[in-house]
Write a protein that holds these residues in place. Structure first.
Motif, PDB file in Angstrom:
ATOM      1  N   GLN A 150      42.549  -1.344  -5.414  1.00 33.33           N
ATOM      2  CA  GLN A 150      42.041  -2.699  -5.196  1.00 33.33           C
ATOM      3  C   GLN A 150      40.599  -2.618  -4.725  1.00 33.33           C
ATOM      4  O   GLN A 150      40.223  -1.704  -3.990  1.00 33.33           O
ATOM      5  CB  GLN A 150      42.867  -3.429  -4.132  1.00 33.33           C
ATOM      6  CG  GLN A 150      44.128  -4.045  -4.647  1.00 33.33           C
ATOM      7  CD  GLN A 150      44.824  -4.837  -3.553  1.00 33.33           C
ATOM      8  OE1 GLN A 150      45.054  -4.324  -2.472  1.00 33.33           O
ATOM      9  NE2 GLN A 150      45.136  -6.085  -3.847  1.00 33.33           N
ATOM     10  N   LYS A 151      39.819  -3.586  -5.126  1.00 34.34           N
ATOM     11  CA  LYS A 151      38.410  -3.603  -4.735  1.00 34.34           C
ATOM     12  C   LYS A 151      38.156  -4.817  -3.842  1.00 34.34           C
ATOM     13  O   LYS A 151      38.628  -5.912  -4.118  1.00 34.34           O
ATOM     14  CB  LYS A 151      37.520  -3.660  -5.966  1.00 34.34           C
ATOM     15  CG  LYS A 151      37.670  -2.433  -6.849  1.00 34.34           C
ATOM     16  CD  LYS A 151      36.570  -2.370  -7.878  1.00 34.34           C
ATOM     17  CE  LYS A 151      36.778  -1.297  -8.886  1.00 34.34           C
ATOM     18  NZ  LYS A 151      36.706   0.028  -8.472  1.00 34.34           N
ATOM     19  N   PHE A 152      37.424  -4.571  -2.763  1.00 34.21           N
ATOM     20  CA  PHE A 152      37.058  -5.619  -1.818  1.00 34.21           C
ATOM     21  C   PHE A 152      35.577  -5.504  -1.508  1.00 34.21           C
ATOM     22  O   PHE A 152      35.035  -4.411  -1.437  1.00 34.21           O
ATOM     23  CB  PHE A 152      37.832  -5.471  -0.492  1.00 34.21           C
ATOM     24  CG  PHE A 152      39.316  -5.614  -0.630  1.00 34.21           C
ATOM     25  CD1 PHE A 152      39.900  -6.871  -0.689  1.00 34.21           C
ATOM     26  CD2 PHE A 152      40.140  -4.508  -0.705  1.00 34.21           C
ATOM     27  CE1 PHE A 152      41.275  -7.020  -0.805  1.00 34.21           C
ATOM     28  CE2 PHE A 152      41.505  -4.635  -0.838  1.00 34.21           C
ATOM     29  CZ  PHE A 152      42.072  -5.891  -0.878  1.00 34.21           C
ATOM     30  N   THR A 153      34.965  -6.637  -1.252  1.00 37.48           N
ATOM     31  CA  THR A 153      33.577  -6.606  -0.811  1.00 37.48           C
ATOM     32  C   THR A 153      33.551  -6.327   0.680  1.00 37.48           C
ATOM     33  O   THR A 153      34.524  -6.595   1.395  1.00 37.48           O
ATOM     34  CB  THR A 153      32.871  -7.950  -1.079  1.00 37.48           C
ATOM     35  OG1 THR A 153      33.499  -8.954  -0.292  1.00 37.48           O
ATOM     36  CG2 THR A 153      32.914  -8.311  -2.559  1.00 37.48           C
ATOM     37  N   PHE A 154      32.466  -5.788   1.125  1.00 35.65           N
ATOM     38  CA  PHE A 154      32.328  -5.497   2.552  1.00 35.65           C
ATOM     39  C   PHE A 154      32.404  -6.777   3.365  1.00 35.65           C
ATOM     40  O   PHE A 154      32.996  -6.803   4.448  1.00 35.65           O
ATOM     41  CB  PHE A 154      31.003  -4.764   2.800  1.00 35.65           C
ATOM     42  CG  PHE A 154      30.846  -4.292   4.212  1.00 35.65           C
ATOM     43  CD1 PHE A 154      31.604  -3.240   4.697  1.00 35.65           C
ATOM     44  CD2 PHE A 154      29.963  -4.916   5.080  1.00 35.65           C
ATOM     45  CE1 PHE A 154      31.480  -2.813   6.007  1.00 35.65           C
ATOM     46  CE2 PHE A 154      29.822  -4.495   6.378  1.00 35.65           C
ATOM     47  CZ  PHE A 154      30.581  -3.441   6.855  1.00 35.65           C
ATOM     48  N   ASP A 155      31.826  -7.877   2.859  1.00 34.10           N
ATOM     49  CA  ASP A 155      31.851  -9.149   3.561  1.00 34.10           C
ATOM     50  C   ASP A 155      33.297  -9.647   3.734  1.00 34.10           C
ATOM     51  O   ASP A 155      33.648 -10.184   4.793  1.00 34.10           O
ATOM     52  CB  ASP A 155      31.032 -10.211   2.813  1.00 34.10           C
ATOM     53  CG  ASP A 155      29.557  -9.910   2.865  1.00 34.10           C
ATOM     54  OD1 ASP A 155      29.126  -9.256   3.841  1.00 34.10           O
ATOM     55  OD2 ASP A 155      28.841 -10.324   1.934  1.00 34.10           O
ATOM     56  N   PHE A 156      34.133  -9.473   2.708  1.00 37.72           N
ATOM     57  CA  PHE A 156      35.541  -9.884   2.805  1.00 37.72           C
ATOM     58  C   PHE A 156      36.264  -9.105   3.914  1.00 37.72           C
ATOM     59  O   PHE A 156      37.028  -9.666   4.698  1.00 37.72           O
ATOM     60  CB  PHE A 156      36.245  -9.679   1.464  1.00 37.72           C
ATOM     61  CG  PHE A 156      37.740  -9.920   1.543  1.00 37.72           C
ATOM     62  CD1 PHE A 156      38.234 -11.208   1.575  1.00 37.72           C
ATOM     63  CD2 PHE A 156      38.626  -8.865   1.616  1.00 37.72           C
ATOM     64  CE1 PHE A 156      39.601 -11.449   1.661  1.00 37.72           C
ATOM     65  CE2 PHE A 156      39.989  -9.085   1.689  1.00 37.72           C
ATOM     66  CZ  PHE A 156      40.477 -10.386   1.717  1.00 37.72           C
ATOM     67  N   LEU A 157      36.025  -7.803   3.965  1.00 39.50           N
ATOM     68  CA  LEU A 157      36.681  -6.980   4.974  1.00 39.50           C
ATOM     69  C   LEU A 157      36.229  -7.327   6.380  1.00 39.50           C
ATOM     70  O   LEU A 157      37.019  -7.254   7.323  1.00 39.50           O
ATOM     71  CB  LEU A 157      36.446  -5.500   4.691  1.00 39.50           C
ATOM     72  CG  LEU A 157      37.108  -4.957   3.430  1.00 39.50           C
ATOM     73  CD1 LEU A 157      36.698  -3.514   3.186  1.00 39.50           C
ATOM     74  CD2 LEU A 157      38.619  -5.066   3.528  1.00 39.50           C
ATOM     75  N   MET A 158      34.972  -7.710   6.517  1.00 40.64           N
ATOM     76  CA  MET A 158      34.464  -8.067   7.856  1.00 40.64           C
ATOM     77  C   MET A 158      35.037  -9.420   8.244  1.00 40.64           C
ATOM     78  O   MET A 158      35.335  -9.696   9.359  1.00 40.64           O
ATOM     79  CB  MET A 158      32.944  -8.110   7.867  1.00 40.64           C
ATOM     80  CG  MET A 158      32.317  -6.734   7.728  1.00 40.64           C
ATOM     81  SD  MET A 158      32.914  -5.531   8.908  1.00 40.64           S
ATOM     82  CE  MET A 158      32.155  -6.081  10.388  1.00 40.64           C
TER      83      MET A 158
END
Length: 158
Positions: A150-158
């Motif tokens: 799965q791919k996530f953006t850094f902004d989503f994880l923060m």
């Protein structure tokens, strides 16, 4: 003689059968074992667990005792059958020194309790058992389940 034969011999003892009867009574919630030495307590309880597969919680006086007992159970029953629920802190009663590894281990045990139907043994010490934990709803709200690939953006994880 293999381990299963030893465990069966332990279960066949009259004292073990009395303990089994106490454990299987629904009104009996707490039992204190005395007079056992070495790893005999772990052997006895592992034998019972192998036969009945009930979830169990063992609370010890200090973290070292709990860790030794959990290690004995894990060596007898196999990896993952007995888990250690540690205190969040490096030293007893020093809440200004949290241990991130212990906090992660506590979260893993709580997640396993919430997400699995498999029975396992939890081993802890009095200090860790008395620590407050978050509610199931809060834990679920703050848990992110991700899968490999799965791919996530850094902004989503923060």
């Amino acid at each position: 003689m293999d381990l299963n034969s030893v465990l069966q011999r332990i279960l066949d003892q009259p004292q073990s059968r009395r303990l089994e009867n106490l454990l299987l009574k629904s009104e009996c919630q707490r039992i204190h074992l005395a007079g056992l030495s070495g790893s005999s307590d772990a052997l006895l309880l592992a034998a019972f667990f192998k036969e009945h597969r009930h979830p169990a919680l063992f609370i010890f006086g200090d973290r070292e005792e709990a860790a030794y007992f959990q290690n004995d159970l894990e060596n007898i029953l196999g990896v993952g059958r007995a888990v250690l629920y540690p205190s969040s802190y490096k030293k007893p009663y020093q809440i200004d020194l949290p241990d991130n590894g212990n906090i992660l281990q506590r979260a893993e045990v709580l997640t396993r309790i919430n997400k699995t139907r498999d029975h396992f043994i939890i081993v802890t010490d009095a200090e860790a058992a008395l620590e407050r934990v978050i509610t199931k709803k809060t834990l679920e709200r703050n848990t992110l389940d991700i899968k490999v690939g799965q791919k996530f953006t850094f902004d989503f994880l923060m």
